[in-house]
Design an enzyme around this catalytic site. Structure first.
Site, mmCIF file in Angstrom:
data_model
loop_
_atom_site.group_PDB
_atom_site.id
_atom_site.type_symbol
_atom_site.label_atom_id
_atom_site.label_comp_id
_atom_site.label_asym_id
_atom_site.label_seq_id
_atom_site.Cartn_x
_atom_site.Cartn_y
_atom_site.Cartn_z
ATOM 1 N N CYS A 1 0.803 -1.226 0.000
ATOM 2 C CA CYS A 1 0.000 0.000 0.000
ATOM 3 C C CYS A 1 0.835 1.276 0.000
ATOM 4 O O CYS A 1 0.308 2.358 -0.250
ATOM 5 C CB CYS A 1 -0.961 0.001 1.188
ATOM 6 S SG CYS A 1 -2.072 -1.423 1.229
ATOM 7 N N HIS B 1 -3.187 7.222 2.471
ATOM 8 C CA HIS B 1 -3.637 5.907 2.027
ATOM 9 C C HIS B 1 -5.078 5.692 2.479
ATOM 10 O O HIS B 1 -5.422 5.950 3.635
ATOM 11 C CB HIS B 1 -2.722 4.833 2.608
ATOM 12 C CG HIS B 1 -3.195 3.439 2.354
ATOM 13 N ND1 HIS B 1 -3.617 3.016 1.115
ATOM 14 C CD2 HIS B 1 -3.332 2.370 3.190
ATOM 15 C CE1 HIS B 1 -3.986 1.744 1.190
ATOM 16 N NE2 HIS B 1 -3.823 1.335 2.435
ATOM 17 N N ASN C 1 -10.190 -0.106 0.116
ATOM 18 C CA ASN C 1 -8.725 -0.053 0.130
ATOM 19 C C ASN C 1 -8.214 -0.678 -1.167
ATOM 20 O O ASN C 1 -8.318 -1.891 -1.355
ATOM 21 C CB ASN C 1 -8.200 -0.822 1.345
ATOM 22 C CG ASN C 1 -6.686 -0.776 1.464
ATOM 23 O OD1 ASN C 1 -5.986 -0.376 0.544
ATOM 24 N ND2 ASN C 1 -6.181 -1.206 2.611
#
Length: 327
Positions: A121, A254, A284
């Site tokens: 990520c 993020h 996500n």
């Protein structure tokens, strides 16, 4: 090539799979597998309302191609002028060659450096940092930097704690050499001792998947580490750059969990109104989440030329990456 004083982000683009899945739809599909969840359960813990999932012929490369074309067309950029391609991904369509090499070919970019970065990520922040360094060193003049994922491929749909969190997508940006300040500072870290907090421990061997091919996550540990690493790294970058948190016009963290974003924004002292949040729509999307959110901000008038922007990613490894820049 001559050295460049700065690299500057000049264009963005994004792409999503065609299939949008609401929490209610996902709950019905999971019920058929014996997994109980609901829109309220997902929403209250994560903020997620919908996510996009690949299907049919869609995959990491096709998403990367669409996002890259949007970035190139949006900036009226000729693919022939790109001399560096970096793709941040955890979910390539094939073991090799790199997604970046396939992308280069698909876009008609002439032979140049093209490679993937695997920092999960944090991947887009890592890719921006590498591109910035290569442009400043004179190794490249114009870079295509992409975060692209088909993360749904790694999910165990019987694990309610993880399968409701993730989605697929891609975001792209073009960076070029400039004599004006653009990327002001980047910072990358990793703590491999915390690698078991979030992992897919399987591997390919002898034509078979050995070990678990599914995502495993210690949710509490990841939450704790994400808040701590994002906050401390942001504070360090702002301090070293001589930039106050109040000077940040746009904070693009993020997009993992709205509670993590709110906690970090509060701790570092940025204006809550400056925080870009797309986790509601996208879930996500791993390495794609930051460039997706950045392009969303650009398209919706939240980001303007001259704005001071803080980009951050945190992911398995545990990795963390921050980029401070002026649009």
């Amino acid at each position: 090539m001559p050295l460049s004083q700065f690299s500057r982000l000049i264009s963005t683009g994004s792409a999503l799979p065609s299939r949008c899945v609401t929490n209610d739809e996902l709950a019905r599909e999971l019920a058929s597998l014996g997994v109980e969840t609901s829109d309220e359960w997902i929403r209250s813990r994560t903020g997620i309302e919908t996510r996009y999932l690949v299907s049919g012929e869609e995959g990491t490369l096709s998403l990367a191609v669409s996002a890259s074309r949007a970035a190139l067309e949006g900036g009226a950029i000729d693919p022939a002028t790109i001399d560096l391609v970096i793709v941040a991904t955890t979910t390539p369509d094939e073991v090799f060659p790199a997604v970046a090499c396939r992308l280069q070919s698909a876009l008609g970019i002439p032979p140049c450096a093209a490679f993937d970065i695997q920092a999960v990520c944090s991947g887009f922040a890592y890719a921006v940092s590498v591109a910035d360094s290569m442009i400043r060193s004179g190794a490249a003049r114009r870079a295509l930097v992409v975060g692209a994922e088909s993360f749904s491929r790694l999910l165990d749909w019987r694990d309610r704690t993880t399968c409701v969190l993730f989605g697929d997508g891609a975001g792209a940006a073009v960076l070029e050499a400039s004599d004006k300040p653009g990327i002001l500072m980047t910072r990358l870290t990793a703590d491999g001792g915390k690698g078991d907090y979030l992992a897919v421990p399987g591997r390919l061997e002898g034509g078979k998947a050995l070990g678990s091919p599914f995502l495993k996550m210690d949710g509490r540990a990841v939450f704790r580490e994400a808040v701590e690493s994002l906050s401390s790294q942001a504070e360090a970058v702002l301090r070293e750059a001589g930039v106050a948190a109040s000077d940040i016009d746009l904070y693009v963290p993020h997009q993992a969990n709205v509670r993590i974003m709110d906690a970090v924004a509060s701790r570092i002292g940025v204006n809550p109104a400056s925080v870009v949040k797309t986790v509601f729509q996208h879930g996500n999307t791993c390495a794609a989440s930051v460039p997706l959110a950045l392009d969303y901000a650009v398209k919706n008038g939240m980001a303007r030329r001259g704005d001071t922007v803080l980009l951050q990613g945190v992911g398995a490894g545990m990795t963390c990456g921050t980029a401070l820049l002026i649009l």
